[in-house]
Design a protein around this motif. Structure first.
Motif, PDB file in Angstrom:
ATOM      1  N   TYR A 350       0.833  -1.202   0.000  1.00  0.00           N
ATOM      2  CA  TYR A 350       0.000   0.000   0.000  1.00  0.00           C
ATOM      3  C   TYR A 350       0.871   1.257   0.000  1.00  0.00           C
ATOM      4  O   TYR A 350       0.585   2.225  -0.722  1.00  0.00           O
ATOM      5  N   GLY A 351       1.901   1.258   0.811  1.00  0.00           N
ATOM      6  CA  GLY A 351       2.751   2.438   0.936  1.00  0.00           C
ATOM      7  C   GLY A 351       3.403   2.829  -0.379  1.00  0.00           C
ATOM      8  O   GLY A 351       3.280   3.979  -0.839  1.00  0.00           O
ATOM      9  N   TRP A 352       4.081   1.874  -1.019  1.00  0.00           N
ATOM     10  CA  TRP A 352       4.761   2.173  -2.275  1.00  0.00           C
ATOM     11  C   TRP A 352       3.765   2.417  -3.416  1.00  0.00           C
ATOM     12  O   TRP A 352       3.958   3.323  -4.237  1.00  0.00           O
ATOM     13  N   GLY A 353       2.719   1.608  -3.451  1.00  0.00           N
ATOM     14  CA  GLY A 353       1.743   1.753  -4.525  1.00  0.00           C
ATOM     15  C   GLY A 353       1.016   3.078  -4.477  1.00  0.00           C
ATOM     16  O   GLY A 353       0.923   3.795  -5.490  1.00  0.00           O
ATOM     17  N   LEU A 354       0.511   3.445  -3.297  1.00  0.00           N
ATOM     18  CA  LEU A 354      -0.232   4.698  -3.171  1.00  0.00           C
ATOM     19  C   LEU A 354       0.685   5.904  -3.313  1.00  0.00           C
ATOM     20  O   LEU A 354       0.277   6.933  -3.872  1.00  0.00           O
ATOM     21  N   ALA A 355       1.917   5.801  -2.832  1.00  0.00           N
ATOM     22  CA  ALA A 355       2.859   6.918  -2.978  1.00  0.00           C
ATOM     23  C   ALA A 355       3.091   7.219  -4.454  1.00  0.00           C
ATOM     24  O   ALA A 355       3.090   8.387  -4.878  1.00  0.00           O
ATOM     25  N   GLY A 356       3.278   6.180  -5.255  1.00  0.00           N
ATOM     26  CA  GLY A 356       3.523   6.371  -6.681  1.00  0.00           C
ATOM     27  C   GLY A 356       2.313   6.922  -7.415  1.00  0.00           C
ATOM     28  O   GLY A 356       2.413   7.904  -8.164  1.00  0.00           O
ATOM     29  N   THR A 357       1.151   6.304  -7.198  1.00  0.00           N
ATOM     30  CA  THR A 357      -0.047   6.733  -7.933  1.00  0.00           C
ATOM     31  C   THR A 357      -0.518   8.119  -7.482  1.00  0.00           C
ATOM     32  O   THR A 357      -0.864   8.961  -8.314  1.00  0.00           O
ATOM     33  N   PHE A 358      -0.527   8.371  -6.187  1.00  0.00           N
ATOM     34  CA  PHE A 358      -0.977   9.675  -5.700  1.00  0.00           C
ATOM     35  C   PHE A 358      -0.055  10.793  -6.189  1.00  0.00           C
ATOM     36  O   PHE A 358      -0.523  11.863  -6.586  1.00  0.00           O
ATOM     37  N   THR A 359       1.252  10.559  -6.147  1.00  0.00           N
ATOM     38  CA  THR A 359       2.202  11.581  -6.613  1.00  0.00           C
ATOM     39  C   THR A 359       1.967  11.894  -8.082  1.00  0.00           C
ATOM     40  O   THR A 359       1.990  13.064  -8.501  1.00  0.00           O
ATOM     41  N   SER A 360       1.726  10.856  -8.879  1.00  0.00           N
ATOM     42  CA  SER A 360       1.502  11.045 -10.303  1.00  0.00           C
ATOM     43  C   SER A 360       0.241  11.870 -10.562  1.00  0.00           C
ATOM     44  O   SER A 360       0.254  12.840 -11.333  1.00  0.00           O
ATOM     45  N   PHE A 361      -0.852  11.513  -9.911  1.00  0.00           N
ATOM     46  CA  PHE A 361      -2.109  12.228 -10.141  1.00  0.00           C
ATOM     47  C   PHE A 361      -2.078  13.642  -9.572  1.00  0.00           C
ATOM     48  O   PHE A 361      -2.632  14.568 -10.166  1.00  0.00           O
ATOM     49  N   ILE A 362      -1.446  13.808  -8.434  1.00  0.00           N
ATOM     50  CA  ILE A 362      -1.403  15.137  -7.819  1.00  0.00           C
ATOM     51  C   ILE A 362      -0.599  16.110  -8.673  1.00  0.00           C
ATOM     52  O   ILE A 362      -1.040  17.233  -8.940  1.00  0.00           O
ATOM     53  N   ILE A 363       0.560  15.689  -9.145  1.00  0.00           N
ATOM     54  CA  ILE A 363       1.417  16.607  -9.902  1.00  0.00           C
ATOM     55  C   ILE A 363       0.923  16.783 -11.334  1.00  0.00           C
ATOM     56  O   ILE A 363       0.669  17.907 -11.790  1.00  0.00           O
ATOM     57  N   LEU A 364       0.758  15.690 -12.059  1.00  0.00           N
ATOM     58  CA  LEU A 364       0.378  15.797 -13.470  1.00  0.00           C
ATOM     59  C   LEU A 364      -1.066  16.267 -13.631  1.00  0.00           C
ATOM     60  O   LEU A 364      -1.375  17.109 -14.485  1.00  0.00           O
ATOM     61  N   GLY A 365      -1.963  15.709 -12.818  1.00  0.00           N
ATOM     62  CA  GLY A 365      -3.373  16.075 -12.930  1.00  0.00           C
ATOM     63  C   GLY A 365      -3.656  17.494 -12.487  1.00  0.00           C
ATOM     64  O   GLY A 365      -4.366  18.250 -13.169  1.00  0.00           O
TER      65      GLY A 365
END
Length: 507
Positions: A350-365
């Motif tokens: 959960y930690g690595w998966g959510l860190a990667g996906t959330f960072t991607s959506f927060i910055i790019l989105g």
């Protein structure tokens, strides 16, 4: 006995030939009768998504709850494998989990998903684009989504590293409940459904995001953006990941590391170069809080009166999308989690998966959201007026400094994501093709190449038929329906087997 004859005897040809025939037939149908095939897809999707939507919703909530129980019950102390320390360092393990499970669609959706929600009446009724178009991507790529991977990763890791079973198949994970019945037609049926679902998932991923690659390349190099160019790119990606998977897990591990660096470079390009750092971070921080505060309500929202059908069109699709992908990626996560406890596998996943996906959506989105709300670039309107998602994304890149350089970085990163993900999937499904294969052994290179070719055929047919996003989503929703039943069987089998293990090892 020569190596070739030995390989022929070791392979479960049923699991290769039948899916290959199905892929050929589907390719023929979509290429010869694209209109009729699309209509049938939409009819089935309408029934499953609308009439049976609660089935997917209950599965999502239930499996998420199961992962928490796995981590915080006494099962969490079980170690996956009899080694002193984990096989991979935490950083390498985490990067392999993220890059080998996300594919390039994480970049595609990060850049445009907020805009897909922006025109929804449901978003307007809830409070507007600023608050909810930034929240829903985090929810749809958040804890429930990752729970499909993590629950099965634990079950497969336990099966492989604790029980030491050498049949790396979906059906084998059901043995604690179904017993020897999985050695017959029932087991073959389970495995066939699993392989078909995986092919459907890969086809959806390729077909959605590859047109963005094609348009980016045509924009930078002045080429004609045609279906032929898209298919050439697909074949190029297949060549790259086939070459990498030829070198086994070492090749997969190295490519995952390179992919991570490229991903970070793209994020920094938008976060620092776009000039919207404060807005991006503040909106992302608020979106995380909004998702946490409303998590239960979002998870159980069904729009029973069908005022907007937003849960049916989006949330149900995403749970189905993650379910078809959970055929292979959990096997990969389970295999690389040797030496970790179940609790560490769940929480670390959960930690690595959510860190990667959330960072991607927060910055790019949120950068794209800033362009619409602060600078007047109507991205959602561009899409609503008939432009493709790829065209809208290129409009966002046009607002960045050195947009051609940014697009080149996007193309390279997407290809790396595709290659890393399909490396891991090819390794898993190649192991799946053996009658028996020890967990520490890698499948024959020739089998990996066969699957590399199979994976690329169906998406080429879907792109050739020029299917809409709705039709492509339908493929996942349909394939996920039987997979959900099998996933429940696997999780129930794990709980039964794990508690038997604890009883037999009680001091």
């Amino acid at each position: 006995m020569c190596k070739k004859e030995k390989l022929i005897q070791e392979i479960d040809w049923f699991s290769i030939i039948i899916p290959l025939i199905i892929v050929f037939l589907l390719c023929a149908v979509f290429m010869i009768f694209p209109g009729q095939a699309t209509l049938i897809l939409q009819m089935i999707r309408a029934f499953l998504g609308d009439e049976c939507g609660i089935y997917y919703a209950i599965l999502g909530c239930g499996i998420f709850g199961c992962t928490l129980y796995m981590a915080f019950s006494k099962l969490g102390h079980i170690k996956l494998g009899k080694i002193k320390k984990p096989e991979y360092s935490s950083f390498k393990w985490g990067t392999m989990i993220f890059t080998s499970t996300m594919a390039a669609d994480i970049l595609f959706y990060s850049l445009c998903e907020w805009a897909l929600y922006a025109g929804e009446s449901h978003i307007k009724s809830m409070g507007g684009i600023q608050e909810w178009a930034s929240t829903y991507p985090l929810f749809h790529w958040g804890p429930i989504a990752w729970s499909f991977y993590i629950a099965l990763a634990v079950a497969f890791g336990f099966m492989l590293h604790v029980r030491g079973r050498n049949k790396q198949k979906f059906s084998e994970a059901c043995r604690p409940i179904l017993g020897n019945r999985i050695d017959g037609a029932l087991g073959k049926g389970i495995d066939l459904i699993a392989i078909f679902a995986l092919i459907a998932g890969t086809a959806t991923t390729f077909s959605l995001a590859t047109p963005l690659l094609s348009m980016a390349i045509s924009s930078v190099f002045g080429l004609s953006n045609t279906v032929t160019l898209t298919i050439i790119i697909l074949i190029l990606i297949a060549v790259i990941y086939t070459f990498t998977v030829w070198f086994g897990m070492k090749g997969v591990s190295k490519l995952a590391t390179y992919c991570t660096y490229l991903f970070f470079a793209l994020l920094i390009y938008f976060l620092v170069g776009g000039g919207e750092t404060r807005y991006i971070l503040e909106t992302g921080f608020s979106a995380i809080g909004n998702m946490i505060q409303n998590f239960i309500g979002l998870s159980t929202s069904m729009d029973s009166l069908r005022k907007t059908s937003f849960p049916q069109n989006w949330t149900i699709y995403y749970w189905a999308y993650w379910m078809v992908w959970c055929v292979a990626t959990p096997f990969f996560i389970g295999k690389i989690s040797k030496g970790r406890t179940i609790r560490n596998t769940v929480l670390g996943g959960y930690g690595w998966g959510l860190a990667g996906t959330f960072t991607s959506f927060i910055i790019l989105g949120n950068y794209g959201l800033a362009q619409q709300l602060k600078h007047g670039l109507d991205v959602s309107g561009i899409i609503g007026n008939g432009a493709t998602y790829s065209e809208a994304i290129l409009k966002i890149f046009d607002t960045m400094p050195l947009p051609e350089l940014g697009l080149i970085l996007l193309v390279i990163t997407m290809i790396a994501f595709y290659s890393t993900t399909f490396d891991s999937i090819t390794m898993v499904v190649s192991s799946y093709s053996y009658k028996k294969l020890d967990v520490d052994k890698e499948p024959d290179r020739r089998i990996r190449v066969i699957w590399s070719v199979i994976f690329i055929m169906f998406p080429i047919a879907l792109i050739f038929a020029e299917n809409s996003m709705y039709s492509l989503q339908s493929v996942s929703i349909i394939a996920a329906f039987p997979i959900g039943i099998i996933v429940v069987l696997i999780i129930a089998s794990f709980f039964k087997d794990a508690y038997n293990y604890l009883k037999s090892h009680k001091k």
